[in-house]
Design an enzyme around this catalytic site. Structure first.
Site, short mmCIF file in Angstrom:
data_model
loop_
_atom_site.label_atom_id
_atom_site.label_comp_id
_atom_site.label_asym_id
_atom_site.label_seq_id
_atom_site.Cartn_x
_atom_site.Cartn_y
_atom_site.Cartn_z
N HIS A 216 74.18 55.80 -32.70
CA HIS A 216 73.66 57.01 -33.35
C HIS A 216 74.18 57.15 -34.78
CE1 HIS A 216 71.92 58.55 -29.59
NE2 HIS A 216 73.03 58.11 -29.00
N ASN B 222 68.47 62.16 -25.75
CA ASN B 222 67.57 61.33 -26.53
C ASN B 222 66.16 61.90 -26.47
OD1 ASN B 222 69.43 59.25 -27.34
ND2 ASN B 222 69.36 58.44 -25.25
#
Length: 493
Positions: free
Chosen positions: A56, A129
């Site tokens: 990320h 997500n």
């Protein structure tokens, strides 16, 4: 406009001449070590980049509000949900999962969707997500998986061979791989994608009754995706497309919104349901567990400094509040440990004192010292408990009911043992739900990605992965095999 003096970080003013020139021994002489302004400027510059997130790393974020629109107090006593119309300040961060800090926003990848709620009971983080499932069901495989998404240790390049080798050897990845290879793997910016908590959590109500829950965040801007070629073109035209799209929308007052919904499963339903409700590679069918309205998320304030807010923001599924608990979800259990640990490594032990991470309400504890302690270190107050001097107390009302455990023997159980090894039904069902155009794009994306497999094991890896596609859906397997020019007439078992 008020003038301000140029100073060092310690507040010592200095002249423009000192700012522009290094101190040297004569006009052309070597630089003197006593030029502390030079040291400070260069030393700080060398440290401007904190370690990027292992996953990320590339992200965008903004502040906003969460508004409760539906009463869910039958399920949870969490104060953030206690009154219809109640508003709570939030910070949201969107990201690529496998991408690096300099990656293009339109890389094919799952996209992170993280929310921090600044509640009066402490900060609540939901870390997920844009997909309701994940590649894995056991945290021990996480580092192996991420290594395959990063750079080859020999070439230092991305390597489709090791990616598909891992996928083909771990069929539990199939559901998520199919989603990422679909249109949803290349969303049109952050505003046009759904978000999911993905993990199974628990809600606990005022009667100390527990239910299992999953979080859903449905975009109110409408789903919009790039196809593979459009995404590839945008990587060259504007690798920061999603970042620019988000910040521009908020600047012009076009505030992005998401509907917050939950699925609820009772403890008794979980014991008899035909799939493991704590398996992160599985979704809960909506026909069995319909979505329940909770509220609305709105992003309406851009951070005034990207590094201070977006880059230093830190999320962890371990950050829960009273009325919300964990579950036996193995991946969640692993992330409870690993996420805060990663943030302490990246930002320091006191990362929750950074404004974007700081709880705006009362915080009392006995943590002291550590790098970058910036809150006065609690002065001369006691740093131990119990003690006879302060009035910090515990509150038993913040407890939760005991979690019954099966009378099982502790062991390293096979995560894909009989009863836990159906990796194909849900991916196959999802494929069959797609319209013909979506199926064609999915197959094109799979074939394009798998065409990058090279080396002496190429045929073995391709055949192994094609077998997984066949097990999910015969038509899908045939189409992928045809696209890769693989003759499967004698290989179908």
């Amino acid at each position: 406009m008020e003038t301000k003096k140029l100073t060092t970080a310690s507040g010592i003013p200095y002249t423009s001449h000192v700012n522009e020139n290094s101190m040297t021994a004569g006009p052309r002489g070597p630089v003197l070590i006593q030029d502390f302004i030079l040291h400070e400027k260069m030393a700080h510059f060398n440290r401007e980049r904190i370690p990027e997130r292992v996953v990320h790393a590339k992200g965008s974020g903004a502040y906003g509000t969460f508004t409760v629109t539906n009463d869910i107090t039958a399920y949870t006593k969490a104060k953030v949900f206690d009154t219809i119309g109640k508003q709570t300040r939030i910070f949201m961060r969107f990201s690529l999962v496998a991408g690096e800090k300099g990656s293009a926003d339109t890389e094919r990848d799952p996209h992170g969707f993280a929310i921090k709620f600044y509640t009066e009971d402490g900060n609540l983080d939901i870390v997920g997500n844009n997909t309701p499932v994940f590649f894995l069901k056991d945290p021990k495989k996480f580092s192996d998986f991420i290594h395959t998404q990063k750079r080859d240790p020999y070439t230092n390049c991305k390597n489709p061979t090791m990616t598909w080798d891992f996928f083909s050897l771990n069929p539990e990845t199939l559901h998520q791989v199919l989603i990422v290879m679909s249109d949803r793997g290349t969303p049109y910016g952050h505003r046009h994608m759904h978000g999911f908590g993905s993990h199974t959590y628990s809600f606990i109500n005022a009667n100390n009754e527990r239910v299992w829950v999953k979080y859903h965040f449905l975009t109110m801007q409408g789903i919009k995706n790039f196809n593979n070629e459009e995404a590839q073109q945008m990587r060259g035209e504007n690798p920061d497309f999603a970042q620019q799209d988000l910040i521009s929308a908020i600047d012009r007052g076009d505030f992005p919104k998401w509907k917050f919904k939950i699925q609820v499963m009772t403890e008794s339903e979980a014991k008899t349901y035909h799939i493991n409700p704590f398996d992160l590679t599985k979704a809960w069918p909506h026909q069995d567990f319909p979505l329940i309205d909770v509220g609305t998320l709105e992003l309406n304030e851009n951070a005034d400094n990207y590094f201070a807010h977006v880059e230093q923001s830190a999320f962890a599924p371990a950050r829960i509040v009273n009325g919300i608990g964990f579950s036996p979800d193995k991946m969640l259990q692993g992330r409870i440990l690993s996420y805060p640990d990663a943030q302490r490594y990246r930002l320091g032990a006191n990362y929750e004192q950074i404004p974007v991470n700081r709880c705006p309400f009362m915080v009392n504890n006995y943590e002291r010292d550590g790098q970058m302690r910036v809150d006065g270190n609690q002065g001369g107050a006691p740093n131990y408990a119990p003690n006879s001097f302060d009035n910090i107390i515990t509150d038993s009302s913040y407890g939760e009911p005991a979690l019954p455990l099966d009378n099982s023997v502790a062991d390293w159980y096979d995560r894909n043992a009989e009863g836990e090894n159906d990796h194909y039904s849900q991916p196959g069902n999802l494929f069959r739900l797609m319209d013909e155009q979506a199926k064609e794009r999915l197959i094109h994306n799979i074939v394009t990605a798998m065409s990058g497999i090279t080396g002496p094991k190429r045929e073995e890896i391709i055949n192994r992965q094609i077998c997984h596609w066949f097990r999910a859906d015969m038509n899908l397997g045939m189409a992928v095999a045809k696209g890769l020019n693989v003759d499967v007439s004698h290989k179908i078992s």
